[in-house]
Design a protein around this motif. Structure first.
Motif, PDB file in Angstrom:
ATOM      1  N   LEU A   1       0.864  -1.181   0.000  1.00 39.50           N
ATOM      2  CA  LEU A   1       0.000   0.000   0.000  1.00 39.50           C
ATOM      3  C   LEU A   1       0.896   1.225   0.000  1.00 39.50           C
ATOM      4  O   LEU A   1       1.940   1.245   0.640  1.00 39.50           O
ATOM      5  CB  LEU A   1      -0.897   0.021   1.234  1.00 39.50           C
ATOM      6  N   VAL A   2       0.480   2.254  -0.711  1.00 36.61           N
ATOM      7  CA  VAL A   2       1.268   3.472  -0.847  1.00 36.61           C
ATOM      8  C   VAL A   2       0.635   4.567   0.007  1.00 36.61           C
ATOM      9  O   VAL A   2      -0.572   4.782  -0.042  1.00 36.61           O
ATOM     10  CB  VAL A   2       1.337   3.919  -2.322  1.00 36.61           C
ATOM     11  N   PHE A   3       1.478   5.239   0.786  1.00 29.94           N
ATOM     12  CA  PHE A   3       1.022   6.344   1.619  1.00 29.94           C
ATOM     13  C   PHE A   3       1.909   7.552   1.351  1.00 29.94           C
ATOM     14  O   PHE A   3       3.128   7.427   1.281  1.00 29.94           O
ATOM     15  CB  PHE A   3       1.095   5.985   3.107  1.00 29.94           C
ATOM     16  N   ARG A   4       1.270   8.712   1.221  1.00 28.66           N
ATOM     17  CA  ARG A   4       2.012   9.963   1.049  1.00 28.66           C
ATOM     18  C   ARG A   4       1.663  10.837   2.243  1.00 28.66           C
ATOM     19  O   ARG A   4       0.493  11.068   2.545  1.00 28.66           O
ATOM     20  CB  ARG A   4       1.601  10.652  -0.248  1.00 28.66           C
ATOM     21  N   MET A   5       2.695  11.295   2.936  1.00 30.68           N
ATOM     22  CA  MET A   5       2.460  12.066   4.149  1.00 30.68           C
ATOM     23  C   MET A   5       3.562  13.096   4.341  1.00 30.68           C
ATOM     24  O   MET A   5       4.602  13.037   3.689  1.00 30.68           O
ATOM     25  CB  MET A   5       2.388  11.128   5.358  1.00 30.68           C
ATOM     26  N   LYS A   6       3.327  14.038   5.239  1.00 25.17           N
ATOM     27  CA  LYS A   6       4.352  15.022   5.574  1.00 25.17           C
ATOM     28  C   LYS A   6       5.409  14.354   6.450  1.00 25.17           C
ATOM     29  O   LYS A   6       5.123  13.423   7.191  1.00 25.17           O
ATOM     30  CB  LYS A   6       3.743  16.200   6.335  1.00 25.17           C
ATOM     31  N   ARG A   7       6.617  14.866   6.361  1.00 27.66           N
ATOM     32  CA  ARG A   7       7.714  14.331   7.169  1.00 27.66           C
ATOM     33  C   ARG A   7       7.512  14.603   8.657  1.00 27.66           C
ATOM     34  O   ARG A   7       8.085  13.924   9.495  1.00 27.66           O
ATOM     35  CB  ARG A   7       9.036  14.952   6.729  1.00 27.66           C
ATOM     36  N   SER A   8       6.708  15.589   8.993  1.00 24.85           N
ATOM     37  CA  SER A   8       6.491  15.956  10.390  1.00 24.85           C
ATOM     38  C   SER A   8       5.253  15.295  10.996  1.00 24.85           C
ATOM     39  O   SER A   8       4.968  15.494  12.167  1.00 24.85           O
ATOM     40  CB  SER A   8       6.375  17.469  10.515  1.00 24.85           C
ATOM     41  N   THR A   9       4.527  14.492  10.217  1.00 23.81           N
ATOM     42  CA  THR A   9       3.326  13.817  10.708  1.00 23.81           C
ATOM     43  C   THR A   9       3.706  12.534  11.432  1.00 23.81           C
ATOM     44  O   THR A   9       4.548  11.776  10.970  1.00 23.81           O
ATOM     45  CB  THR A   9       2.386  13.476   9.537  1.00 23.81           C
ATOM     46  N   GLN A  10       3.087  12.310  12.577  1.00 20.39           N
ATOM     47  CA  GLN A  10       3.385  11.096  13.339  1.00 20.39           C
ATOM     48  C   GLN A  10       2.897   9.871  12.576  1.00 20.39           C
ATOM     49  O   GLN A  10       1.887   9.904  11.867  1.00 20.39           O
ATOM     50  CB  GLN A  10       2.743  11.157  14.714  1.00 20.39           C
ATOM     51  N   LEU A  11       3.630   8.770  12.752  1.00 21.76           N
ATOM     52  CA  LEU A  11       3.353   7.552  11.989  1.00 21.76           C
ATOM     53  C   LEU A  11       2.043   6.872  12.383  1.00 21.76           C
ATOM     54  O   LEU A  11       1.575   6.004  11.651  1.00 21.76           O
ATOM     55  CB  LEU A  11       4.512   6.569  12.155  1.00 21.76           C
ATOM     56  N   TRP A  12       1.439   7.235  13.493  1.00 20.15           N
ATOM     57  CA  TRP A  12       0.184   6.587  13.874  1.00 20.15           C
ATOM     58  C   TRP A  12      -0.890   6.829  12.832  1.00 20.15           C
ATOM     59  O   TRP A  12      -1.771   5.983  12.636  1.00 20.15           O
ATOM     60  CB  TRP A  12      -0.281   7.014  15.269  1.00 20.15           C
ATOM     61  N   ARG A  13      -0.827   7.947  12.117  1.00 21.59           N
ATOM     62  CA  ARG A  13      -1.817   8.191  11.055  1.00 21.59           C
ATOM     63  C   ARG A  13      -1.690   7.157   9.935  1.00 21.59           C
ATOM     64  O   ARG A  13      -2.683   6.639   9.435  1.00 21.59           O
ATOM     65  CB  ARG A  13      -1.664   9.593  10.489  1.00 21.59           C
ATOM     66  N   LEU A  14      -0.465   6.859   9.540  1.00 24.11           N
ATOM     67  CA  LEU A  14      -0.221   5.841   8.519  1.00 24.11           C
ATOM     68  C   LEU A  14      -0.667   4.470   9.030  1.00 24.11           C
ATOM     69  O   LEU A  14      -1.309   3.702   8.316  1.00 24.11           O
ATOM     70  CB  LEU A  14       1.266   5.816   8.159  1.00 24.11           C
ATOM     71  N   MET A  15      -0.331   4.154  10.271  1.00 25.19           N
ATOM     72  CA  MET A  15      -0.649   2.843  10.844  1.00 25.19           C
ATOM     73  C   MET A  15      -2.154   2.623  10.953  1.00 25.19           C
ATOM     74  O   MET A  15      -2.666   1.558  10.604  1.00 25.19           O
ATOM     75  CB  MET A  15       0.017   2.710  12.220  1.00 25.19           C
ATOM     76  N   ILE A  16      -2.867   3.630  11.395  1.00 24.51           N
ATOM     77  CA  ILE A  16      -4.328   3.507  11.528  1.00 24.51           C
ATOM     78  C   ILE A  16      -4.980   3.423  10.148  1.00 24.51           C
ATOM     79  O   ILE A  16      -5.902   2.636   9.932  1.00 24.51           O
ATOM     80  CB  ILE A  16      -4.899   4.663  12.372  1.00 24.51           C
ATOM     81  N   ALA A  17      -4.489   4.211   9.189  1.00 24.17           N
ATOM     82  CA  ALA A  17      -5.041   4.145   7.829  1.00 24.17           C
ATOM     83  C   ALA A  17      -4.813   2.764   7.228  1.00 24.17           C
ATOM     84  O   ALA A  17      -5.699   2.210   6.554  1.00 24.17           O
ATOM     85  CB  ALA A  17      -4.402   5.219   6.956  1.00 24.17           C
ATOM     86  N   TYR A  18      -3.643   2.186   7.469  1.00 22.45           N
ATOM     87  CA  TYR A  18      -3.356   0.840   6.969  1.00 22.45           C
ATOM     88  C   TYR A  18      -4.326  -0.175   7.588  1.00 22.45           C
ATOM     89  O   TYR A  18      -4.905  -1.002   6.888  1.00 22.45           O
ATOM     90  CB  TYR A  18      -1.910   0.447   7.296  1.00 22.45           C
ATOM     91  N   CYS A  19      -4.478  -0.104   8.900  1.00 21.26           N
ATOM     92  CA  CYS A  19      -5.369  -1.055   9.589  1.00 21.26           C
ATOM     93  C   CYS A  19      -6.814  -0.901   9.136  1.00 21.26           C
ATOM     94  O   CYS A  19      -7.532  -1.888   9.000  1.00 21.26           O
ATOM     95  CB  CYS A  19      -5.250  -0.879  11.099  1.00 21.26           C
ATOM     96  N   ASP A  20      -7.247   0.323   8.876  1.00 17.95           N
ATOM     97  CA  ASP A  20      -8.608   0.547   8.380  1.00 17.95           C
ATOM     98  C   ASP A  20      -8.785  -0.060   6.989  1.00 17.95           C
ATOM     99  O   ASP A  20      -9.804  -0.693   6.707  1.00 17.95           O
ATOM    100  CB  ASP A  20      -8.927   2.042   8.325  1.00 17.95           C
ATOM    101  N   ARG A  21      -7.803   0.121   6.117  1.00 14.35           N
ATOM    102  CA  ARG A  21      -7.908  -0.430   4.759  1.00 14.35           C
ATOM    103  C   ARG A  21      -7.893  -1.951   4.760  1.00 14.35           C
ATOM    104  O   ARG A  21      -8.525  -2.582   3.920  1.00 14.35           O
ATOM    105  CB  ARG A  21      -6.761   0.070   3.897  1.00 14.35           C
ATOM    106  N   LYS A  22      -7.166  -2.546   5.693  1.00 19.99           N
ATOM    107  CA  LYS A  22      -7.055  -4.013   5.753  1.00 19.99           C
ATOM    108  C   LYS A  22      -8.081  -4.636   6.695  1.00 19.99           C
ATOM    109  O   LYS A  22      -8.142  -5.862   6.822  1.00 19.99           O
ATOM    110  CB  LYS A  22      -5.647  -4.417   6.202  1.00 19.99           C
ATOM    111  N   SER A  23      -8.845  -3.818   7.371  1.00 21.62           N
ATOM    112  CA  SER A  23      -9.869  -4.282   8.321  1.00 21.62           C
ATOM    113  C   SER A  23      -9.263  -5.168   9.404  1.00 21.62           C
ATOM    114  O   SER A  23      -9.758  -6.264   9.690  1.00 21.62           O
ATOM    115  CB  SER A  23     -10.991  -5.024   7.592  1.00 21.62           C
ATOM    116  N   VAL A  24      -8.188  -4.693   9.998  1.00 19.97           N
ATOM    117  CA  VAL A  24      -7.558  -5.402  11.112  1.00 19.97           C
ATOM    118  C   VAL A  24      -7.453  -4.451  12.294  1.00 19.97           C
ATOM    119  O   VAL A  24      -7.495  -3.231  12.138  1.00 19.97           O
ATOM    120  CB  VAL A  24      -6.150  -5.949  10.745  1.00 19.97           C
ATOM    121  N   GLU A  25      -7.337  -5.020  13.479  1.00 18.45           N
ATOM    122  CA  GLU A  25      -7.189  -4.222  14.691  1.00 18.45           C
ATOM    123  C   GLU A  25      -5.803  -3.598  14.741  1.00 18.45           C
ATOM    124  O   GLU A  25      -4.808  -4.236  14.385  1.00 18.45           O
ATOM    125  CB  GLU A  25      -7.400  -5.095  15.931  1.00 18.45           C
TER     126      GLU A  25
END
Length: 105
Positions: A39-63
């Motif tokens: 999966l490809v994610f584009r984010m700011k360098r100053s954004t905390q990684l929890w946003r990427l992690m939660i978006a990944y889990c939402d897309r994969k439907s996992v906890e």
């Protein structure tokens, strides 16, 4: 700059010796070991990684608590940013399921 003057050139400077500007956004790939897709994610360098992690889990439907995110063998904390984790544009983060085992009886 005069003729014959040496200009410091290195990985952090361009050919004229001016410091390079890093782009404010970064593209990261998350490799899914369950399905084998990236999966490809584009984010700011100053954004905390929890946003990427939660978006990944939402897309994969996992906890969120059932996944672990690893970069080059090091567990990534959700409070870290790409800059703090030394992530560069195009790096691949591995998404691994958390393995919880029980003790032998």
């Amino acid at each position: 700059m005069g003729i014959g003057r040496r200009v410091p050139v290195g990985p952090q400077r361009n050919i004229l010796g001016v410091p390079k500007q890093r782009p404010s956004h970064i593209t990261l790939f998350v490799h899914d070991h369950l399905g084998g897709n990236d999966l490809v994610f584009r984010m700011k360098r100053s954004t905390q990684l929890w946003r990427l992690m939660i978006a990944y889990c939402d897309r994969k439907s996992v906890e969120f608590n059932s996944m672990r995110f690893v970069y080059e063998g090091v567990h990534l904390l959700s409070s870290q940013t790409p800059d703090e984790s030394d992530l560069e544009n195009g790096d691949v983060i591995d998404a691994l399921p958390v393995l919880r085992g029980g003790g032998a009886p």
